[in-house]
Write a protein that holds these residues in place. Structure first.
Motif, PDB file in Angstrom:
ATOM      1  N   VAL A  63       0.749  -1.292   0.106  1.00 59.40           N
ATOM      2  CA  VAL A  63      -0.013   0.102  -0.014  1.00 59.40           C
ATOM      3  C   VAL A  63       0.990   1.307   0.000  1.00 59.40           C
ATOM      4  N   CYS A  64       1.876   1.214   0.723  1.00 57.48           N
ATOM      5  CA  CYS A  64       2.807   2.363   0.804  1.00 57.48           C
ATOM      6  C   CYS A  64       4.358   1.844   1.440  1.00 57.48           C
ATOM      7  N   ALA A  65       5.255   2.553   1.015  1.00 58.91           N
ATOM      8  CA  ALA A  65       6.451   2.224   1.406  1.00 58.91           C
ATOM      9  C   ALA A  65       7.433   3.473   1.594  1.00 58.91           C
ATOM     10  N   PHE A  66       8.471   3.351   2.555  1.00 58.48           N
ATOM     11  CA  PHE A  66       9.405   4.434   3.033  1.00 58.48           C
ATOM     12  C   PHE A  66      10.452   3.866   3.358  1.00 58.48           C
ATOM     13  N   SER A  67      11.621   4.755   3.166  1.00 53.91           N
ATOM     14  CA  SER A  67      12.937   4.286   3.946  1.00 53.91           C
ATOM     15  C   SER A  67      13.328   5.555   4.601  1.00 53.91           C
TER      16      SER A  67
END
Length: 198
Positions: A63-67
């Motif tokens: 659905v969503c991703a981040f680093s």
């Protein structure tokens, strides 16, 4: 409760998830390329960690991703007016040359889930993560090198982020971007102390 907490599972974005997941598309070529091709190398080189929310009813859907990675705001390298902005809510006896920060290196929401408030939910999650008493490191600020494009800049501003530099010319001067090259990103920051004051 929001969509992410009610309908998704939070996970480290690892090789197994990437191998089994549907292709992640957040509508931005550079972000897509990072999450599809670079995320594992980024992690293996200890440059940062990436996380995602997987859809419970279809765990192949990201659905969503981040680093994120460690960073700092070095106020002694800022122009005086900007230094005052960063130091404004820090007691004088606690003012230093630099402050611990977490850098959001990449962040994207799957285009299938846009316009549902998920980006705001995700940012609220990240913010709360770093003021949680269980957080293992001190972190005063969240910083981001946001694409100098309308949508990303509006997104971060709507989530309380401020520009580290007053304008592109000042940012160019202090970051060493020459006048013949475009400014592709803008440095922005969020002071986590604002959450503790609520």
């Amino acid at each position: 409760m929001g969509f992410l907490l009610e309908n998704c599972t939070f996970s480290l974005l690892n090789e197994e998830i990437l191998k089994n997941a549907n292709q992640f598309d957040c509508g931005h070529h550079d972000l897509n390329d990072f999450f599809q091709n670079d995320v594992l190398d980024y992690s293996s080189q200890l440059l940062g960690k990436s996380y995602c929310f997987l859809l419970d009813e279809d765990p192949k859907t990201i659905v969503c991703a981040f680093s994120i990675s460690n960073d700092s705001i070095k106020v002694n390298f800022l122009p005086n007016s900007r230094k005052k902005n960063v130091n404004k809510q820090i007691p004088r006896v606690k003012q230093f040359r630099s402050y611990p920060a977490v850098l959001i290196g990449r962040l994207g929401v799957n285009i299938l889930f846009k316009k549902r408030g998920i980006g705001k939910e995700l940012m609220d999650f990240i913010k709360s993560w770093f003021i949680d008493p269980g957080n293992k490191t001190g972190c005063r600020f969240i910083v981001v090198d946001a694409y100098d494009e309308d949508d990303p800049l509006k997104y971060y501003q709507s989530n309380g982020f401020k520009f580290l530099f007053g304008d592109e010319a000042q940012e160019r001067q202090y970051t060493g971007v020459s006048n013949d090259r475009p400014v592709k990103t803008r440095l922005m920051y969020y002071d986590l102390i604002e959450l503790l004051a609520k």
